[in-house]
Design a protein around this motif. Structure first.
Motif, PDB file in Angstrom:
ATOM      1  N   SER A 134       0.851  -1.194   0.000  1.00  0.00           N
ATOM      2  CA  SER A 134       0.000   0.000   0.000  1.00  0.00           C
ATOM      3  C   SER A 134       0.879   1.234   0.000  1.00  0.00           C
ATOM      4  O   SER A 134       2.036   1.192   0.429  1.00  0.00           O
ATOM      5  N   ALA A 162      -3.845   3.710  -1.008  1.00  0.00           N
ATOM      6  CA  ALA A 162      -4.152   2.830  -2.133  1.00  0.00           C
ATOM      7  C   ALA A 162      -3.568   1.454  -1.852  1.00  0.00           C
ATOM      8  O   ALA A 162      -2.343   1.289  -1.821  1.00  0.00           O
ATOM      9  N   THR A 164      -2.789  -2.148  -3.087  1.00  0.00           N
ATOM     10  CA  THR A 164      -2.529  -2.619  -4.448  1.00  0.00           C
ATOM     11  C   THR A 164      -1.973  -4.031  -4.433  1.00  0.00           C
ATOM     12  O   THR A 164      -1.172  -4.386  -3.569  1.00  0.00           O
ATOM     13  N   PRO A 173      -1.093  -2.967 -11.618  1.00  0.00           N
ATOM     14  CA  PRO A 173      -1.973  -3.401 -10.527  1.00  0.00           C
ATOM     15  C   PRO A 173      -3.090  -4.321 -11.018  1.00  0.00           C
ATOM     16  O   PRO A 173      -3.777  -4.026 -11.998  1.00  0.00           O
ATOM     17  N   VAL A 176      -6.907  -2.819  -6.881  1.00  0.00           N
ATOM     18  CA  VAL A 176      -6.682  -1.540  -6.213  1.00  0.00           C
ATOM     19  C   VAL A 176      -7.916  -1.206  -5.401  1.00  0.00           C
ATOM     20  O   VAL A 176      -9.055  -1.342  -5.886  1.00  0.00           O
TER      21      VAL A 176
END
Length: 444
Positions: A134, A162, A164, A173, A176
């Motif tokens: 993240s 975020a 990921t 990614p 997400v």
């Protein structure tokens, strides 16, 4: 001097947009209701405008609208037939759901994942390596609760985190999700169960949860993680370490005790007092205790000044040696490079809205722009750094030049001009006028 030979009938922005299927975008907009109650700025037009803002590194709605007005002659190529204004774009960023842009990104990912796959990673032991991490993006106000203590003046900026998951050989990614910066990383570890069966996962020590590790092992997943310095465990077995920098290869056992939520059964609901909630689901906390065995590897760093502890659920050393476990965790650095590319090359410090939905839209569009530029990088087989590719795209966004030729040879036009100038100078060398005209018979 001649004209440029690197000419295209469409501007660079239009060539990037052509990588997306407009019909597919309209279908996604219909399913999500993104075009409901809109007159001119539909979902596709909104995406094009935000792509222009992200690729041009614009910092305000006024800059976006003025930039679009200055490029009005190129709007026909972009598929937009109405000029935008600040209020319309601001309302769209606030009301149109960000999940619509997320669905566009996932559609593009499924389309171009095979194109962007790196064949060099197939030599590794586990080709399907997924990395979870993240990153926190600081906000200009306390829109979402940030992490850390308050500053001396009592003010603290907010932050959006975020979470990921990327596939290491694609560097894009797969998953997400956005939360407030204060939400802990391991809260979203359950999304790992959506990955294909038998996947190998690498994550850092922020995802330490022994119960979830056991659940991942029982579900058929393999993982590798850094071990915390204060972790408590019991050594069950010791193995020989033939590798050079491996100091210990052990089987250890963790003990855990935590409270988890579970749903009441129908029999328990009959004996429960009180009103049933509207959702019809009642959860209670239950204490779970147990033990879990892992493999601990202690490795000396390359400079020989420190040691690093790794933990994995691959217990058989024949299946995966200790050095291979360490090398697999080293490949986790791919996600850190991804975050660096996104934050350094795209405007993730200035957002075109002061609400959560507008911020999420801009992050989704940033990842769409990153994906499109990666596709162009692969198609052109360019050896330029990604930051240089972003710069060339930004300065030529409205130019009518072929972007693939530009990425292959940025100095092509300049080299042609130098060749033409050299030929012109060579021709002028034989056309110099004499000081005295010999044809008139004048001699000294």
């Amino acid at each position: 001097m001649g004209k440029s030979t690197n000419f295209s009938g469409q501007p660079v922005l239009s060539q990037l947009i052509k990588l997306m299927d407009r019909h597919k975008i309209n279908v996604l907009a219909s399913k999500s209701g993104a075009n409901r109650y809109t007159k001119h700025l539909d979902g596709y037009s909104h995406l094009v405008v935000m792509l222009y803002a992200v690729l041009s590194n614009l910092r305000s709605l006024r800059e976006v609208c003025l930039g679009f007005a200055a490029n009005a002659t190129r709007m026909n190529h972009l598929g937009i037939d109405h000029m935008i204004c600040r209020s319309t774009l601001s309302d769209a960023n606030k009301r149109r759901k960000s999940c619509f842009f997320g669905s566009i990104y996932r559609s593009l990912y499924s389309r171009y994942a095979s194109v962007l796959s790196d064949s060099l990673s197939k030599k590794e032991v586990y080709t399907k390596l997924y990395v979870m991490d993240s990153t926190t993006i600081s906000l200009f106000s306390q829109i979402l609760r940030g992490t850390g203590r308050n500053s001396k003046n009592g003010k603290k900026k907010g932050g959006i985190k975020a979470h990921t998951i990327i596939e290491e050989n694609i560097d894009l990614p797969v998953f997400v999700d956005f939360t407030a910066g204060v939400v802990h990383d391991h809260e979203l570890m359950k999304r790992l169960f959506d990955l294909p069966y038998g996947s190998f996962i690498a994550f850092d020590m922020g995802y330490t949860d022994y119960l979830l590790w056991r659940q991942l092992d029982e579900a058929g997943y393999r993982f590798v993680c850094r071990l915390k310095d204060n972790a408590k465990f019991k050594i069950i077995g010791q193995r020989k370490c033939p590798e050079k920098n491996i100091l210990a290869d052990q089987i250890i056992e963790f003990s855990y005790s935590k409270y988890v939520e579970r749903t009441l059964t129908e029999e328990e609901m009959r004996h429960r007092r009180g009103r049933r909630p509207k959702t019809g689901v009642v959860t209670v906390k239950k204490r779970v205790q147990g033990t879990y065995r892992c493999r601990r590897i202690l490795r000396r760093t390359d400079d020989g000044k420190d040691t690093v502890e790794f933990v994995t659920n691959v217990l058989d050393s024949k299946e995966m040696s200790a050095e291979q476990v360490c090398e697999t965790y080293r490949r986790r650095w791919t996600i850190e490079s991804l975050y660096k590319k996104l934050k350094q090359n795209f405007p993730l410090k200035y957002f075109l809205g002061d609400n959560v939905n507008a911020i999420e839209i801009q992050i989704w569009v940033t990842m769409i722009a990153y994906l499109l530029l990666r596709v162009m990088q692969v198609k052109s087989m360019s050896k330029l750094a990604f930051s240089n590719i972003v710069m060339l795209t930004r300065v030529t966004l409205g130019a009518y030049i072929d972007i693939i030729t530009l990425l292959n040879s940025p100095r092509l036009d300049w080299n042609l001009l130098e060749q033409q100038r050299a030929r012109w100078l060579a021709s002028q060398k034989y056309r110099q006028l004499d000081l005295f005209d010999t044809q008139m018979g004048v001699t000294f």
